[in-house]
Every structure is written in C-alpha cells, then in structure tokens.
Write an enzyme that holds these catalytic residues in place. Sequence first.
Site, PDB file in Angstrom:
ATOM      1  N   GLN A 102      45.489  63.498  46.230  1.00 15.11           N
ATOM      2  CA  GLN A 102      44.818  64.236  47.299  1.00 15.11           C
ATOM      3  C   GLN A 102      45.310  63.773  48.655  1.00 15.11           C
ATOM      4  O   GLN A 102      45.466  64.577  49.580  1.00 15.11           O
ATOM      5  CB  GLN A 102      43.304  64.047  47.188  1.00 15.11           C
ATOM      6  CG  GLN A 102      42.496  64.960  48.101  1.00 15.11           C
ATOM      7  CD  GLN A 102      42.617  66.423  47.722  1.00 15.11           C
ATOM      8  OE1 GLN A 102      42.828  66.738  46.548  1.00 15.11           O
ATOM      9  NE2 GLN A 102      42.472  67.310  48.680  1.00 15.11           N
ATOM     10  N   VAL A 122      41.760  71.830  53.228  1.00 16.01           N
ATOM     11  CA  VAL A 122      42.029  70.794  52.223  1.00 16.01           C
ATOM     12  C   VAL A 122      41.101  69.614  52.460  1.00 16.01           C
ATOM     13  O   VAL A 122      40.915  69.177  53.603  1.00 16.01           O
ATOM     14  CB  VAL A 122      43.495  70.308  52.299  1.00 16.01           C
ATOM     15  CG1 VAL A 122      43.726  69.192  51.289  1.00 16.01           C
ATOM     16  CG2 VAL A 122      44.456  71.454  52.046  1.00 16.01           C
ATOM     17  N   ALA A 123      40.531  69.093  51.383  1.00 18.33           N
ATOM     18  CA  ALA A 123      39.644  67.933  51.506  1.00 18.33           C
ATOM     19  C   ALA A 123      40.443  66.670  51.785  1.00 18.33           C
ATOM     20  O   ALA A 123      41.558  66.491  51.280  1.00 18.33           O
ATOM     21  CB  ALA A 123      38.836  67.754  50.229  1.00 18.33           C
ATOM     22  N   SER A 128      37.314  65.086  47.759  1.00 17.33           N
ATOM     23  CA  SER A 128      37.730  66.315  47.078  1.00 17.33           C
ATOM     24  C   SER A 128      36.974  66.509  45.769  1.00 17.33           C
ATOM     25  O   SER A 128      36.815  65.582  44.972  1.00 17.33           O
ATOM     26  CB  SER A 128      39.230  66.269  46.782  1.00 17.33           C
ATOM     27  OG  SER A 128      39.598  67.354  45.952  1.00 17.33           O
ATOM     28  N   HIS A 130      38.108  67.985  43.325  1.00 15.10           N
ATOM     29  CA  HIS A 130      39.075  67.823  42.236  1.00 15.10           C
ATOM     30  C   HIS A 130      39.013  66.417  41.640  1.00 15.10           C
ATOM     31  O   HIS A 130      39.393  66.216  40.494  1.00 15.10           O
ATOM     32  CB  HIS A 130      40.482  68.130  42.740  1.00 15.10           C
ATOM     33  CG  HIS A 130      40.740  69.587  42.926  1.00 15.10           C
ATOM     34  ND1 HIS A 130      41.066  70.428  41.888  1.00 15.10           N
ATOM     35  CD2 HIS A 130      40.720  70.363  44.040  1.00 15.10           C
ATOM     36  CE1 HIS A 130      41.235  71.653  42.341  1.00 15.10           C
ATOM     37  NE2 HIS A 130      41.029  71.645  43.651  1.00 15.10           N
ATOM     38  N   ASP A 137      41.617  75.065  40.173  1.00 11.60           N
ATOM     39  CA  ASP A 137      42.204  76.177  40.918  1.00 11.60           C
ATOM     40  C   ASP A 137      42.929  77.060  39.920  1.00 11.60           C
ATOM     41  O   ASP A 137      43.686  76.554  39.070  1.00 11.60           O
ATOM     42  CB  ASP A 137      43.196  75.662  41.967  1.00 11.60           C
ATOM     43  CG  ASP A 137      42.514  74.901  43.087  1.00 11.60           C
ATOM     44  OD1 ASP A 137      41.299  75.077  43.276  1.00 11.60           O
ATOM     45  OD2 ASP A 137      43.208  74.125  43.774  1.00 11.60           O
ATOM     46  N   GLU A 187      37.772  80.352  49.343  1.00 12.26           N
ATOM     47  CA  GLU A 187      38.732  80.018  48.293  1.00 12.26           C
ATOM     48  C   GLU A 187      38.307  80.676  46.977  1.00 12.26           C
ATOM     49  O   GLU A 187      37.645  80.054  46.142  1.00 12.26           O
ATOM     50  CB  GLU A 187      38.839  78.499  48.113  1.00 12.26           C
ATOM     51  CG  GLU A 187      39.429  77.777  49.308  1.00 12.26           C
ATOM     52  CD  GLU A 187      39.736  76.316  49.015  1.00 12.26           C
ATOM     53  OE1 GLU A 187      39.457  75.864  47.887  1.00 12.26           O
ATOM     54  OE2 GLU A 187      40.269  75.636  49.911  1.00 12.26           O
ATOM     55  N   HIS A 190      39.094  78.712  43.637  1.00 11.27           N
ATOM     56  CA  HIS A 190      38.563  77.375  43.353  1.00 11.27           C
ATOM     57  C   HIS A 190      37.252  77.493  42.571  1.00 11.27           C
ATOM     58  O   HIS A 190      36.215  77.865  43.121  1.00 11.27           O
ATOM     59  CB  HIS A 190      38.337  76.615  44.658  1.00 11.27           C
ATOM     60  CG  HIS A 190      37.837  75.213  44.469  1.00 11.27           C
ATOM     61  ND1 HIS A 190      38.634  74.103  44.638  1.00 11.27           N
ATOM     62  CD2 HIS A 190      36.617  74.729  44.119  1.00 11.27           C
ATOM     63  CE1 HIS A 190      37.927  72.998  44.412  1.00 11.27           C
ATOM     64  NE2 HIS A 190      36.692  73.366  44.084  1.00 11.27           N
TER      65      HIS A 190
END
Length: 228
Positions: A102, A122-123, A128, A130, A137, A187, A190
């Site tokens: 990330q 974006v984190a 994040s 993720h 995604d 998004e 996502h």
Amino acid sequence: MLPIRSLASLALGLTMMFESWGYMMPHQDPTDILILVNKQNRAPAVPVTLVKPDVTPTEPAYSENIYMRPEAAQALEALFEGAQQAGITLYATSGFRSYSTQKAIFERKLETMSERSANASVAKPGYSEHQTGLAMDIEGETTKNTGLTEAFGESPEGIWVAENCHKYGFIIRYPKDKTDITGYVYEPWHLRYVGLEAAEEITQLGVTFEEYILMVRGDRIGALQEEE
C-alpha cells in the site's frame, strides 16, 4: 441490534454529525468482519489468515494479488458464479495488500498528483481496507484492461454487481456522492465483505459503512439503545 426501522430513523442525523464526531471506533476486534477501516481507523496490524479464491484474475500476473480471508473468498466465489449464471463475467484485480504494498501504491500516486488528490483516491499505508483481507477490486468483461475507473459502474457488469452484491455479503464500499462521509471518491469496483446480514441492512437503508457501524456499534448509539 436495532431493527431496520429504528436504524433508518437515525441515518439522517448521523450523516449530519460525522464531521464533528470524527467516527473513531475504540476497541475494535481485528478479526471482526465488521471492522471499520478508514482515514481515522487503522487497519489491523495482526496477521490475518488468507486464501486464494477460485476466481479468474484480470491478468495472470494478478494471480498472487487476489488473496482474501477465507469467508470473504468463499463469498467472492459465490458472487462470481452468480454473475456467470446471469451472463456476466467478472475478474478479480486486487485483494489483500500488505503495508509495504500500500505504501508503494500511495507513493506512486504522489508522483502524478497532489497529496490532497491522492488522499481522495488511495488510502495511506496502514489505513487501507485491503489490509483486512475483506476487500476486492474487480473488473468486468466490458471494461477489462481499461483500469479501475467509474466506467465500471455504468457497465453491464458494474450495474449487476451494484444490484446483487449484497446477496453474497458484499457492499460497494465507496458509493457515489458519499465522499464527505467515506473520504474517498466513488469506486464502483471496490467490494467489501461484511456478511449477509449487514450487507442486506446497509443496502436497505442506503447508507455508507461508516453510518451503519455507528448506528449499530458506536458508543453514542449504544447509549441511545440503553435509554430506549
């Protein structure tokens, strides 16, 4: 948990209170599928169990990028199968990301845009979704290889996913016109696994994950429940 009608009655007020509250969630269980990760709440630092879902990656090279927690991976497989039965072809692009991955993604963004713009798309590393192993995604056949863009939301695949993902325990984590709450741009690609019950309630209420978590778990809402 409050019933749907009671939750719905709180939604408008909660939306108006976010800026002053800051929605910091204390004492979150890092293994909870309803863990809230956003700009204020860090991703769990503890390792999570990961498996590779049996779905097709957007590119063969992405095969090692699509790991998820077991329950999320199983749900993603069911989602992709349901889409296939409806004549929709989906692809997995990016699942679990480590802190270092990330960090690299965020730094690449900073090379092409301002920090403010990067923060909206974006984190930052450590913040994040993720990193939870509960996010994926995705892309569809129509927009495959065009990158993760809003065009996916207008494609047949994106429309089907938005209308059906809750049936498999997923939500569109960053919906349109909710940047003031989520902190991120729209998004449609996502997906976040939250489980069948939460996904159904979030969809019925038409709220963001932040709003939902505060409705059912926030300390302030807990106080309201005790008063009722």
